[in-house]
Design a protein around this motif. Structure first.
Motif, PDB file in Angstrom:
ATOM      1  N   VAL A 186       0.808  -1.214   0.000  1.00  0.00           N
ATOM      2  CA  VAL A 186       0.000   0.000   0.000  1.00  0.00           C
ATOM      3  C   VAL A 186       0.846   1.270   0.000  1.00  0.00           C
ATOM      4  N   ASP A 187       2.146   1.119  -0.274  1.00  0.00           N
ATOM      5  CA  ASP A 187       3.018   2.295  -0.221  1.00  0.00           C
ATOM      6  C   ASP A 187       2.593   3.351  -1.243  1.00  0.00           C
ATOM      7  N   HIS A 188       2.231   2.920  -2.454  1.00  0.00           N
ATOM      8  CA  HIS A 188       1.841   3.897  -3.465  1.00  0.00           C
ATOM      9  C   HIS A 188       0.477   4.533  -3.148  1.00  0.00           C
ATOM     10  N   VAL A 189      -0.516   3.713  -2.836  1.00  0.00           N
ATOM     11  CA  VAL A 189      -1.856   4.291  -2.662  1.00  0.00           C
ATOM     12  C   VAL A 189      -1.979   5.104  -1.380  1.00  0.00           C
ATOM     13  N   PHE A 190      -1.074   4.906  -0.436  1.00  0.00           N
ATOM     14  CA  PHE A 190      -1.125   5.700   0.791  1.00  0.00           C
ATOM     15  C   PHE A 190      -0.060   6.797   0.827  1.00  0.00           C
ATOM     16  N   ALA A 191       0.675   6.993  -0.257  1.00  0.00           N
ATOM     17  CA  ALA A 191       1.730   8.013  -0.265  1.00  0.00           C
ATOM     18  C   ALA A 191       1.159   9.390   0.064  1.00  0.00           C
ATOM     19  N   TRP A 192      -0.061   9.671  -0.372  1.00  0.00           N
ATOM     20  CA  TRP A 192      -0.656  10.995  -0.143  1.00  0.00           C
ATOM     21  C   TRP A 192      -0.936  11.254   1.332  1.00  0.00           C
ATOM     22  N   TYR A 193      -1.069  10.209   2.134  1.00  0.00           N
ATOM     23  CA  TYR A 193      -1.269  10.412   3.579  1.00  0.00           C
ATOM     24  C   TYR A 193      -0.169  11.302   4.142  1.00  0.00           C
ATOM     25  N   ASP A 194       1.065  10.905   3.875  1.00  0.00           N
ATOM     26  CA  ASP A 194       2.200  11.669   4.385  1.00  0.00           C
ATOM     27  C   ASP A 194       2.204  13.077   3.811  1.00  0.00           C
ATOM     28  N   ALA A 195       1.989  13.165   2.501  1.00  0.00           N
ATOM     29  CA  ALA A 195       1.967  14.483   1.860  1.00  0.00           C
ATOM     30  C   ALA A 195       0.867  15.343   2.476  1.00  0.00           C
ATOM     31  N   GLY A 196      -0.297  14.734   2.679  1.00  0.00           N
ATOM     32  CA  GLY A 196      -1.426  15.473   3.239  1.00  0.00           C
ATOM     33  C   GLY A 196      -1.179  15.906   4.663  1.00  0.00           C
ATOM     34  N   GLN A 197      -0.566  15.005   5.445  1.00  0.00           N
ATOM     35  CA  GLN A 197      -0.290  15.358   6.837  1.00  0.00           C
ATOM     36  C   GLN A 197       0.646  16.549   6.904  1.00  0.00           C
ATOM     37  N   ALA A 198       1.665  16.517   6.023  1.00  0.00           N
ATOM     38  CA  ALA A 198       2.612  17.628   6.009  1.00  0.00           C
ATOM     39  C   ALA A 198       1.889  18.927   5.667  1.00  0.00           C
ATOM     40  N   ARG A 199       0.886  18.826   4.819  1.00  0.00           N
ATOM     41  CA  ARG A 199       0.246  20.034   4.320  1.00  0.00           C
ATOM     42  C   ARG A 199      -0.858  20.548   5.245  1.00  0.00           C
ATOM     43  N   VAL A 200      -1.728  19.647   5.665  1.00  0.00           N
ATOM     44  CA  VAL A 200      -2.860  20.128   6.453  1.00  0.00           C
ATOM     45  C   VAL A 200      -2.703  19.848   7.940  1.00  0.00           C
ATOM     46  N   GLY A 201      -1.629  19.128   8.299  1.00  0.00           N
ATOM     47  CA  GLY A 201      -1.332  18.971   9.721  1.00  0.00           C
ATOM     48  C   GLY A 201      -2.251  18.033  10.461  1.00  0.00           C
ATOM     49  N   THR A 202      -3.015  17.230   9.737  1.00  0.00           N
ATOM     50  CA  THR A 202      -3.909  16.302  10.410  1.00  0.00           C
ATOM     51  C   THR A 202      -4.160  15.106   9.511  1.00  0.00           C
ATOM     52  N   ASP A 203      -4.647  14.030  10.105  1.00  0.00           N
ATOM     53  CA  ASP A 203      -4.767  12.759   9.410  1.00  0.00           C
ATOM     54  C   ASP A 203      -6.108  12.638   8.692  1.00  0.00           C
ATOM     55  N   ARG A 204      -6.072  12.640   7.354  1.00  0.00           N
ATOM     56  CA  ARG A 204      -7.262  12.416   6.544  1.00  0.00           C
ATOM     57  C   ARG A 204      -8.333  13.484   6.694  1.00  0.00           C
ATOM     58  N   ALA A 205      -7.948  14.670   7.191  1.00  0.00           N
ATOM     59  CA  ALA A 205      -8.953  15.721   7.376  1.00  0.00           C
ATOM     60  C   ALA A 205      -9.601  16.116   6.053  1.00  0.00           C
TER      61      ALA A 205
END
Lengths: 183, 183
Positions: free
Chosen positions: A23-42
């Motif tokens: 799932v490394d590819h399909v979840f890569a955006w999690y990390d990117a998103g966390q860095a950007r919006v500061g929260t998990d899956r917001a």
């Protein structure tokens, strides 16, 4: 009233994981998103919107029970043929449901109250679609072609299934699409 | 300089047509879009942007040579093992290419000048992706689950293939996604 939302990260060619559950590819955006919006899956579930989650035994075991607590902080209803050895434990936020997906969704809705219920497994989604239990299909579409893997939507009983026009939220390395499902 | 754009309408579960080549669902937005914007596929290719098109012999025959002229008004390069009987005819805007996809794309780019070249067949797209000839993957994502059919992205030689973050245009009954392909 909350919605029952089948929600998964999916490659552009329709896979939620590679052939060996990668799932490394399909979840890569999690990390990117966390860095950007500061929260998990917001971007997908605003804080407080999600009341409970339904998944299958396989995900529970693959993630080693999410270390004891699901990262989204909600109670999880796990559809299984039999309760795994050693469970339930103490006051861990897991309920094992052995009478099928309809019962799991009913219990999850009861617990969620007015909040949403998420379904986070392809096989449970497919069973719930067949039973007309899904209100929204939420795809976090990831810009990658995996070529092979575990499809989100295999084995549809009702097909073709027309969906509504989605709402779209553009994320970093992901496009969030929410499709209403007519009943 | 124009781009080589693999462009197809695709169901949310990855099919460009049903198992018997049915395209009624994936092309439903054409009619909706025409009613709304008053022109054919202007949401995807603005007037004048497209210079030529590459497709396979199968599409040429399925559409009965598009009635003699492609609906997008451009010259079509048809990749085929042999030139079909009775072709080429008069000054119809078709060129039959028998030396493979690379030659077809080269000829199509020459004709297009600074404009874009569209690839409109899954098998040609797959071959061009393997050869690194595709600059953009443009998916007109249609809100339907077909369950089975002809996949856009089967048989990838290079996988996983990471794409860039897409540009998104929300249409009526369709979401237009343009993914840059790194070379």
């Amino acid at each position: 009233m909350g919605s029952v939302i089948a929600s998964m990260s999916m490659s552009l060619d329709g896979f939620v994981a590679g052939p060996n559950d990668e799932v490394d590819h399909v979840f890569a955006w999690y990390d990117a998103g966390q860095a950007r919006v500061g929260t998990d899956r917001a971007e997908v579930f605003p804080p407080g919107a999600l009341g409970s989650l339904v998944c299958g035994r396989r995900l529970f075991e693959l993630t080693n029970a999410w270390g004891g607590r699901h990262p989204m902080g909600v109670h999880v209803f796990i559809v299984t043929h039999s309760v795994p050895d050693g469970w339930p434990r103490g006051d861990t936020p897991f309920t094992f449901v052995t009478d099928g997906v309809a019962g799991a969704v009913r219990q999850a809705k009861d617990l969620a109250g007015g909040r949403d219920v998420a379904i986070a497994t392809p096989s449970i989604t497919q069973q719930c679609l067949a039973l007309g239990l899904v209100d929204v299909i939420a795809v976090d579409l990831v810009p990658v072609l995996l070529g092979e893997g575990i499809p989100f939507f295999a084995g549809l009983v009702k097909a073709p299934l027309e969906l509504g026009t989605p709402t779209v939220v553009e994320g970093k390395g992901v496009t969030h699409l929410r499709y209403p499902v007519a009943h």
